[in-house]
Design a protein around this motif. Structure first.
Motif, PDB file in Angstrom:
ATOM      1  N   UNK A   1       0.844  -1.200   0.000  1.00  0.00           N
ATOM      2  CA  UNK A   1       0.000   0.000   0.000  1.00  0.00           C
ATOM      3  C   UNK A   1       0.877   1.247   0.000  1.00  0.00           C
ATOM      4  N   UNK A   2       1.934   1.237   0.787  1.00  0.00           N
ATOM      5  CA  UNK A   2       2.864   2.367   0.814  1.00  0.00           C
ATOM      6  C   UNK A   2       3.491   2.583  -0.566  1.00  0.00           C
ATOM      7  N   UNK A   3       3.836   1.500  -1.248  1.00  0.00           N
ATOM      8  CA  UNK A   3       4.418   1.601  -2.591  1.00  0.00           C
ATOM      9  C   UNK A   3       3.425   2.233  -3.565  1.00  0.00           C
ATOM     10  N   UNK A   4       2.194   1.747  -3.550  1.00  0.00           N
ATOM     11  CA  UNK A   4       1.202   2.234  -4.511  1.00  0.00           C
ATOM     12  C   UNK A   4       0.834   3.687  -4.244  1.00  0.00           C
ATOM     13  N   UNK A   5       0.494   4.005  -3.006  1.00  0.00           N
ATOM     14  CA  UNK A   5       0.011   5.348  -2.682  1.00  0.00           C
ATOM     15  C   UNK A   5       1.150   6.349  -2.536  1.00  0.00           C
ATOM     16  N   UNK A   6       2.212   5.947  -1.886  1.00  0.00           N
ATOM     17  CA  UNK A   6       3.274   6.889  -1.572  1.00  0.00           C
ATOM     18  C   UNK A   6       4.339   7.062  -2.633  1.00  0.00           C
TER      19      UNK A   6
ATOM     20  N   UNK B   1       4.480   4.950  -6.174  1.00  0.00           N
ATOM     21  CA  UNK B   1       4.105   4.691  -7.568  1.00  0.00           C
ATOM     22  C   UNK B   1       3.218   5.787  -8.134  1.00  0.00           C
ATOM     23  N   UNK B   2       2.236   6.238  -7.380  1.00  0.00           N
ATOM     24  CA  UNK B   2       1.289   7.237  -7.894  1.00  0.00           C
ATOM     25  C   UNK B   2       1.764   8.669  -7.718  1.00  0.00           C
ATOM     26  N   UNK B   3       2.577   8.934  -6.695  1.00  0.00           N
ATOM     27  CA  UNK B   3       2.951  10.310  -6.398  1.00  0.00           C
ATOM     28  C   UNK B   3       4.340  10.703  -6.872  1.00  0.00           C
ATOM     29  N   UNK B   4       5.285   9.793  -6.819  1.00  0.00           N
ATOM     30  CA  UNK B   4       6.676  10.175  -7.080  1.00  0.00           C
ATOM     31  C   UNK B   4       7.289   9.549  -8.328  1.00  0.00           C
TER      32      UNK B   4
ATOM     33  N   UNK C   1       6.151  12.223 -15.993  1.00  0.00           N
ATOM     34  CA  UNK C   1       5.420  12.706 -14.825  1.00  0.00           C
ATOM     35  C   UNK C   1       4.837  11.535 -14.048  1.00  0.00           C
ATOM     36  N   UNK C   2       4.565  11.776 -12.774  1.00  0.00           N
ATOM     37  CA  UNK C   2       3.887  10.760 -11.979  1.00  0.00           C
ATOM     38  C   UNK C   2       2.415  10.739 -12.390  1.00  0.00           C
ATOM     39  N   UNK C   3       1.695   9.642 -12.123  1.00  0.00           N
ATOM     40  CA  UNK C   3       0.277   9.597 -12.473  1.00  0.00           C
ATOM     41  C   UNK C   3      -0.529  10.728 -11.821  1.00  0.00           C
ATOM     42  N   UNK C   4      -0.261  11.035 -10.567  1.00  0.00           N
ATOM     43  CA  UNK C   4      -0.999  12.104  -9.898  1.00  0.00           C
ATOM     44  C   UNK C   4      -0.739  13.455 -10.546  1.00  0.00           C
ATOM     45  N   UNK C   5       0.502  13.742 -10.891  1.00  0.00           N
ATOM     46  CA  UNK C   5       0.838  15.017 -11.519  1.00  0.00           C
ATOM     47  C   UNK C   5       0.239  15.098 -12.921  1.00  0.00           C
ATOM     48  N   UNK C   6       0.271  14.016 -13.655  1.00  0.00           N
ATOM     49  CA  UNK C   6      -0.311  13.992 -14.984  1.00  0.00           C
ATOM     50  C   UNK C   6      -1.814  14.256 -14.925  1.00  0.00           C
ATOM     51  N   UNK C   7      -2.487  13.633 -13.983  1.00  0.00           N
ATOM     52  CA  UNK C   7      -3.927  13.852 -13.839  1.00  0.00           C
ATOM     53  C   UNK C   7      -4.232  15.283 -13.397  1.00  0.00           C
TER      54      UNK C   7
END
Length: 68
Positions: free
Chosen positions: A29-34, A36-39, A48-54
């Motif tokens: 969970x830490x890998x996915x949320x902290x 993979x998606x953010x950094x 870009x990270x998925x969060x930044x792209x979105x």
């Protein structure tokens, strides 16, 4: 999906595995949320990270309708 699991296995899961299921669950969970998606930069998103792209997508998208 296969690429995600490959990244998870090669970047995060230790070769010896985890002590128990709750430890594995918490770390994954830490890998996915902290990470993979953010950094983690993604080549598909232009580095870009998925969060930044979105975030950029919604920031630059046109408003479909106005409810004023």
């Amino acid at each position: 999906m296969e690429r995600f699991f490959r990244s998870l296995k090669t970047e995060w899961i230790p070769p010896s595995g985890y002590r128990n299921f709750p430890a594995a669950q918490q770390e994954i969970i830490h890998y996915i949320i902290g990470y993979y998606s953010q950094l983690r930069p993604h080549q598909y998103n232009g580095g870009l990270s998925p969060n930044e792209s979105e975030r950029l997508y919604w920031e630059n998208s046109k408003t479909v309708a106005s409810f004023t």
